[in-house]
Design a protein around this motif. Structure first.
Motif, short mmCIF file in Angstrom:
data_model
loop_
_atom_site.label_atom_id
_atom_site.label_comp_id
_atom_site.label_asym_id
_atom_site.label_seq_id
_atom_site.Cartn_x
_atom_site.Cartn_y
_atom_site.Cartn_z
N LEU A 39 0.83 -1.20 0.00
CA LEU A 39 0.00 0.00 0.00
C LEU A 39 0.87 1.26 0.00
O LEU A 39 0.61 2.21 -0.75
N GLY A 40 1.93 1.23 0.80
CA GLY A 40 2.85 2.37 0.85
C GLY A 40 3.49 2.63 -0.51
O GLY A 40 3.63 3.78 -0.94
N THR A 41 3.84 1.55 -1.22
CA THR A 41 4.45 1.68 -2.56
C THR A 41 3.45 2.30 -3.53
O THR A 41 3.79 3.19 -4.31
N THR A 83 -5.42 -3.82 2.68
CA THR A 83 -6.07 -3.44 3.93
C THR A 83 -5.19 -2.40 4.61
O THR A 83 -4.00 -2.65 4.80
N PRO A 84 -5.74 -1.24 4.95
CA PRO A 84 -4.88 -0.24 5.60
C PRO A 84 -4.42 -0.74 6.98
O PRO A 84 -5.22 -1.37 7.69
N PRO A 85 -3.16 -0.48 7.36
CA PRO A 85 -2.67 -0.95 8.66
C PRO A 85 -3.54 -0.48 9.83
O PRO A 85 -3.64 -1.18 10.84
N THR A 86 -4.23 0.67 9.68
CA THR A 86 -5.07 1.18 10.77
C THR A 86 -6.25 0.24 11.07
O THR A 86 -6.83 0.31 12.16
N ALA A 87 -6.59 -0.66 10.12
CA ALA A 87 -7.69 -1.61 10.36
C ALA A 87 -7.33 -2.56 11.51
O ALA A 87 -8.22 -3.12 12.17
N GLY A 88 -6.03 -2.73 11.76
CA GLY A 88 -5.57 -3.62 12.84
C GLY A 88 -6.08 -3.17 14.21
O GLY A 88 -6.25 -3.99 15.11
N ALA A 89 -6.36 -1.89 14.36
CA ALA A 89 -6.81 -1.37 15.65
C ALA A 89 -8.31 -1.56 15.84
O ALA A 89 -8.83 -1.38 16.94
N VAL A 90 -9.03 -1.94 14.76
CA VAL A 90 -10.48 -2.15 14.86
C VAL A 90 -10.70 -3.64 15.16
O VAL A 90 -10.50 -4.49 14.29
N LYS A 91 -11.09 -3.94 16.37
CA LYS A 91 -11.14 -5.35 16.81
C LYS A 91 -12.47 -6.04 16.50
O LYS A 91 -12.49 -7.20 16.12
N PRO A 93 -15.37 -7.64 14.73
CA PRO A 93 -15.41 -8.09 13.33
C PRO A 93 -16.32 -7.27 12.39
O PRO A 93 -15.91 -6.94 11.28
N ASP A 94 -17.53 -6.94 12.86
CA ASP A 94 -18.43 -6.17 11.99
C ASP A 94 -17.88 -4.77 11.72
O ASP A 94 -17.99 -4.25 10.61
N LYS A 95 -17.28 -4.18 12.75
CA LYS A 95 -16.71 -2.83 12.61
C LYS A 95 -15.50 -2.86 11.67
O LYS A 95 -15.31 -1.97 10.85
N LYS A 96 -14.72 -3.94 11.80
CA LYS A 96 -13.53 -4.07 10.94
C LYS A 96 -13.97 -4.18 9.47
O LYS A 96 -13.42 -3.54 8.59
N LYS A 97 -15.01 -5.00 9.24
CA LYS A 97 -15.53 -5.21 7.89
C LYS A 97 -15.99 -3.86 7.29
O LYS A 97 -15.70 -3.53 6.14
N GLU A 98 -16.70 -3.11 8.12
CA GLU A 98 -17.22 -1.80 7.71
C GLU A 98 -16.05 -0.84 7.38
O GLU A 98 -16.09 -0.09 6.41
N PHE A 99 -15.03 -0.91 8.23
CA PHE A 99 -13.86 -0.03 8.06
C PHE A 99 -13.14 -0.32 6.73
O PHE A 99 -12.85 0.58 5.94
N VAL A 100 -12.91 -1.63 6.48
CA VAL A 100 -12.20 -2.02 5.25
C VAL A 100 -13.06 -1.71 4.02
O VAL A 100 -12.55 -1.27 2.98
N ALA A 101 -14.39 -1.89 4.14
CA ALA A 101 -15.29 -1.57 3.02
C ALA A 101 -15.28 -0.06 2.75
O ALA A 101 -15.29 0.38 1.59
N GLY A 102 -15.23 0.74 3.82
CA GLY A 102 -15.18 2.20 3.67
C GLY A 102 -13.91 2.62 2.96
O GLY A 102 -13.93 3.50 2.08
N ARG A 104 -12.21 0.81 0.85
CA ARG A 104 -12.32 0.42 -0.56
C ARG A 104 -13.23 1.38 -1.35
O ARG A 104 -12.92 1.75 -2.49
N LYS A 105 -14.33 1.79 -0.73
CA LYS A 105 -15.25 2.72 -1.41
C LYS A 105 -14.57 4.06 -1.69
O LYS A 105 -14.80 4.66 -2.73
N GLN A 106 -13.76 4.51 -0.73
CA GLN A 106 -13.05 5.78 -0.92
C GLN A 106 -12.03 5.64 -2.06
O GLN A 106 -11.85 6.55 -2.86
#
Ligand code: HEM
Length: 151
Positions: A39-41, A83-91, A93-102, A104-106
Motif C-alpha cells: 500500500l505504501g508503494t 487493507t490499511p494498517p489502521t484496520a488492525g486497531a479495529v477489533k 469483526p463487523d466494525k472491521k468489515k465496515e472499516f475495510v469496506a469504507g 475500498r469505497k473511498q
C-alpha cells in the motif's frame, strides 16, 4: 546409507532457506521501499503522479497528464484490494468489515475521479481536467488520509 539420506534431506531443506536468507530485499535506501508495504508503494506512485500531473496541466502537456493518470489508475487498482494498517486497531469483526469496506469505497471514488481526469485529458479539456484534479482528487485524498492513514 541412512546418514547419506539424512544429509540429502537436510541439504534439500536448507538450500531454499539459505537462498531466501541471501536474496536481496528492499531496504530504506531502495526507491521501491515504502515502509515495507504494498500500500505504501502504491501511495508513493500516487504522490509522484499527482505532482507530475499538476505541473503538466499548467503546460497543457496532455501526453504527460494521460501517462501519469494511467499510472495512478494502476496503483489504485492494486491499493484498493489492500487493507490499511489502521484496520488492525479495529477489533470488533463487523466494525472491521465496515472499516475495510469504507476504505475500498473511498479508493473507488479516487478511481472514478481518475477516469474523469483521463476523459478530460483525452478531450484536451484543460479546464475540466484542472477542475477534477483540484476539486475532487485532492479532497478524496484528504478524506481518505483523515479516516484511514493514521499518523
Ligand atoms: C491522490 C491521492 C493520494 C495520494 C497522492 C496519496 C499519497 C500518500 C502518501 C505519499 C503516503 C505515505 C506513503 C508512505 O511513504 O508510506 C500515503 C499513505 C497512505 N494513504 Fe494515501 N494518497 C492518496 C489517496 C489516498 C486515499 C483515497 C486513501 C484511502 C482511501 C489513502 C490511504 C492511505 C493510507 C492508509 C496510507 C498509509 C499506508 C501505510 O501505512 O502503509 N490514500 N498516501
Amino acid at each position: 546409507m541412512r546418514t547419506h539420506q539424512s544429509l540429502l534431506v537436510a541439504g534439500l531443506v536448507l538450500l531454499p532457506l539459505g537462498a531466501f536468507a541471501l536474496a536481496p530485499r528492499a531496504t530504506a535506501n531502495d526507491p521501491t521501499w515504502a515502509g515495507g508495504g504494498k500500500l505504501g508503494t502504491a501511495m508513493q506512485t500516487l504522490q509522484a503522479g499527482q505532482q507530475k500531473i499538476g505541473k503538466a496541466l499548467d503546460k497543457k502537456d496532455f501526453a504527460t497528464v494521460l501517462a501519469q493518470t494511467l499510472e495512478m489508475e494502476k496503483a489504485v487498482q492494486e491499493a484498493k484490494l489492500d487493507t490499511p494498517p489502521t484496520a488492525g486497531a479495529v477489533k470488533e469483526p463487523d466494525k472491521k468489515k465496515e472499516f475495510v469496506a469504507g476504505f475500498r469505497k473511498q479508493m473507488i471514488e479516487l478511481q472514478k475521479a481518475l477516469l474523469d481526469l483521463e476523459a478530460a485529458a483525452v478531450g484536451e479539456n484543460v479546464d475540466e481536467a484542472k477542475k477534477v484534479f483540484d476539486e475532487r482528487l485532492k479532497s478524496i485524498k484528504k478524506d481518505g488520509h483523515g479516516k484511514y492513514k493514521g499518523d
